[in-house]
Design an enzyme around this catalytic site. Structure first.
Site, short mmCIF file in Angstrom:
data_model
loop_
_atom_site.label_atom_id
_atom_site.label_comp_id
_atom_site.label_asym_id
_atom_site.label_seq_id
_atom_site.Cartn_x
_atom_site.Cartn_y
_atom_site.Cartn_z
N ARG A 51 0.83 -1.22 0.00
CA ARG A 51 0.00 0.00 0.00
C ARG A 51 0.86 1.26 0.00
NH1 ARG A 51 -2.86 -3.56 3.11
NH2 ARG A 51 -1.61 -3.03 4.92
N LYS A 98 5.24 -19.24 4.15
CA LYS A 98 5.02 -20.69 4.21
C LYS A 98 4.02 -21.09 3.14
CE LYS A 98 6.00 -20.94 9.19
NZ LYS A 98 5.45 -21.05 10.54
N LYS A 181 2.94 -28.46 7.06
CA LYS A 181 2.11 -28.66 8.26
C LYS A 181 0.80 -27.89 8.16
CE LYS A 181 2.85 -24.48 9.89
NZ LYS A 181 1.88 -23.42 10.00
N ARG A 245 -4.71 -19.86 11.51
CA ARG A 245 -5.75 -19.63 10.50
C ARG A 245 -6.09 -20.92 9.77
NH1 ARG A 245 -2.56 -14.89 9.28
NH2 ARG A 245 -0.97 -16.47 9.01
N1 LIG Z 1 0.94 -15.05 11.15
C1 LIG Z 1 1.76 -15.97 11.59
O1 LIG Z 1 1.65 -16.38 12.75
C2 LIG Z 1 2.84 -16.49 10.72
C3 LIG Z 1 2.79 -16.40 9.34
N2 LIG Z 1 3.77 -16.94 8.57
C4 LIG Z 1 3.72 -16.88 7.12
O2 LIG Z 1 4.03 -15.55 6.71
C5 LIG Z 1 3.31 -15.20 5.53
C6 LIG Z 1 2.52 -13.95 5.80
O3 LIG Z 1 1.64 -14.25 6.84
P1 LIG Z 1 0.82 -13.13 7.63
O4 LIG Z 1 1.65 -11.91 7.80
O5 LIG Z 1 0.27 -13.78 8.81
O6 LIG Z 1 -0.32 -12.87 6.58
P2 LIG Z 1 -1.31 -11.63 6.48
O7 LIG Z 1 -2.48 -12.13 5.77
O8 LIG Z 1 -1.45 -10.96 7.79
O9 LIG Z 1 -0.50 -10.65 5.52
C7 LIG Z 1 -0.24 -11.02 4.19
C8 LIG Z 1 0.93 -10.24 3.72
O10 LIG Z 1 1.21 -10.60 2.36
C9 LIG Z 1 1.26 -9.41 1.59
N3 LIG Z 1 0.75 -9.67 0.23
C10 LIG Z 1 -0.30 -10.42 -0.10
N4 LIG Z 1 -0.47 -10.43 -1.44
C11 LIG Z 1 0.52 -9.66 -1.93
C12 LIG Z 1 0.88 -9.28 -3.26
N5 LIG Z 1 0.19 -9.71 -4.32
N6 LIG Z 1 1.95 -8.49 -3.42
C13 LIG Z 1 2.65 -8.06 -2.35
N7 LIG Z 1 2.35 -8.40 -1.07
C14 LIG Z 1 1.30 -9.18 -0.87
C15 LIG Z 1 0.42 -8.40 2.31
O11 LIG Z 1 0.89 -7.17 1.93
P3 LIG Z 1 0.50 -5.79 2.57
O12 LIG Z 1 1.27 -5.71 3.84
O13 LIG Z 1 0.96 -4.82 1.58
O14 LIG Z 1 -0.99 -5.86 2.74
C16 LIG Z 1 0.70 -8.76 3.77
O15 LIG Z 1 1.89 -8.18 4.21
C17 LIG Z 1 2.44 -16.42 5.20
O16 LIG Z 1 3.09 -17.20 4.23
C18 LIG Z 1 2.35 -17.17 6.52
O17 LIG Z 1 2.16 -18.55 6.35
C19 LIG Z 1 4.85 -17.53 9.13
C20 LIG Z 1 4.96 -17.62 10.49
C21 LIG Z 1 3.97 -17.12 11.39
O1 LIG Z 2 2.67 -20.76 10.69
C1 LIG Z 2 2.15 -20.31 11.66
C2 LIG Z 2 2.70 -20.47 13.02
O2 LIG Z 2 3.95 -21.05 12.99
C3 LIG Z 2 0.88 -19.58 11.56
O3 LIG Z 2 -0.11 -20.48 11.30
P1 LIG Z 2 -1.40 -20.04 10.47
O4 LIG Z 2 -0.87 -19.51 9.16
O5 LIG Z 2 -2.20 -21.29 10.34
O6 LIG Z 2 -2.07 -18.99 11.27
#
Ligand SMILES: NC(=O)C1=CN([C@@H]2O[C@H](COP(=O)(O)OP(=O)(O)OC[C@H]3O[C@@H](n4cnc5c(N)ncnc54)[C@H](OP(=O)(O)O)[C@@H]3O)[C@@H](O)[C@H]2O)C=CC1
Ligand SMILES: O=C(CO)COP(=O)(O)O
Length: 323
Positions: A51, A98, A181, A245
């Protein structure tokens, strides 16, 4: 002490006395959490959301570490954008996504490495539910890379008394553990949503790990990595927490909701939905037996109900545990 071990040990000791410039791509739950961890260690951190518009060359050209914490659907876009920008010769890429590419089945680290073949890529994966870490609760994770020095540098950026970072030289295993996972977390949510009990859940998670190891080995990952934090550790965290999630998706499917209705109200990304499709595609191509993944796939496609998925798993041919 081996000279290489000595230099790694001294890097570890001097972690926070050597502030780094860190750019975090993605301002979602995980990107903002990783940014807070690095900032709390005294590093100069900038978080980039799409954004905010295009990333400026001045932001990226001073970065020692670029952390990608976007969801899988954003990885290719972000990689392409960074490819057009100037970088320091020693900039390290860290990937925390992931997921799997739906067309190539490549992992995020493989995509980053293909785009930047001469640079170090470090995978950061572990049982890391962002909301718990945001509350300051203790957690541990893994920095996986074939470049030990890069893994140690990343370990130093994020490690703190609340967040213990281990290194691992099998980045593919680290990444696949955290990614695959998510499919089992959907299944675990279904299991709990149907109130099948603790025995059923233990069986599911254990056989889920067997499945992850089977396909992970065929990918080239090491078995022992899957028994570590990013494999078994993350499997336990997400299969047991309503904060996940992916677990929430499974739980709500078991309550009879449709996938589209669940995703419309889900807070954040459930990567397991896409990962299940990619995993099935790969399992079919390579003729790898993935019974739990196959039932999660059919459930997500609305081909079967949660109860039918359970019956299909329980009524399969009887076999030896170790086959
Ligand atoms: N939440 C958790 O506990 C954990 C998450 N993860 C992994 O991290 C990754 C992100 O997770 P999380 O932060 O929770 O997800 P969110 O849904 O909270 O955020 C998604 C992120 O991806 C970005 N995004 C999505 N589509 C696009 C695109 N087309 N171009 C650029 N940026 C994009 C978004 O950008 P923007 O900021 O601009 O909106 C945002 O930063 C996932 O793969 C998840 O599995 C790993 C460990 C822990
Ligand atoms: O990967 C995660 C914690 O390690 C977050 O899990 P979810 O993406 O299922 O919320």
């Amino acid at each position: 002490m081996h000279p290489k071990s000595q230099s790694l040990a001294s890097d570890r000791q001097h972690s926070t006395q050597n502030p780094k410039s860190v750019v975090v791509l993605g301002a979602g739950a995980w990107g903002t959490t990783l940014a807070s961890l690095a900032a709390a260690n005294g590093h100069r951190v900038q978080v980039r959301s799409r954004r905010d518009g295009a990333i400026s060359p001045s932001e990226i050209e001073r970065a020692d570490v670029v952390v990608s914490a976007v969801s899988m659907q954003g990885v290719a876009t972000v990689v392409r954008e960074i490819q057009t920008l100037p970088l320091l010769p020693a900039t390290i890429f860290v990937t925390a996504t992931k997921g799997l590419d739906p067309v190539t089945t490549l992992t995020p680290a493989q995509i980053w490495q293909a785009a930047f073949p001469d640079r170090s890529v470090v995978v950061l994966c572990g049982p890391n539910l962002a909301k718990e870490i945001q509350q300051g609760l203790p957690a541990a994770t893994v920095a996986g890379s074939t470049d030990d020095n890069a893994a140690v540098a990343v370990q130093a950026v994020f490690s703190s008394p609340q967040f213990r970072v281990y290194t691992n030289s099998d980045p593919l295993g680290v990444e696949l553990g955290g990614t695959l996972k998510n499919v089992m977390a959907i299944a675990a949510g279904v299991c709990d949503g149907l109130h099948l009990g603790t025995n059923a859940k233990a069986a599911l998670v254990t056989r889920g790990l067997t499945e992850i190891i089977r396909i992970g080995n065929s990918w080239g990952a090491k078995t022992e990595t899957f028994y570590g934090l990013s494999g078994l550790g993350d499997l336990l965290a997400t299969c047991n927490s309503p904060l996940s999630r992916n677990y929430q998706v499974g739980y709500q499917l078991a309550q009879g909701k449709t996938l589209s209705a669940i995703l419309a109200h889900l807070e954040g990304t459930a990567e397991g939905v896409n990962t299940t499709q990619v995993l099935m595609q790969r399992a079919r191509q390579q003729d790898i037996y993935m019974p739990i993944t196959a039932e999660v796939y059919r459930l997500l496609q609305a081909e079967i109900t949660p109860k039918q998925a359970l019956e299909a798993l329980m009524l399969r041919d009887l076999k030896s545990e170790l086959l």
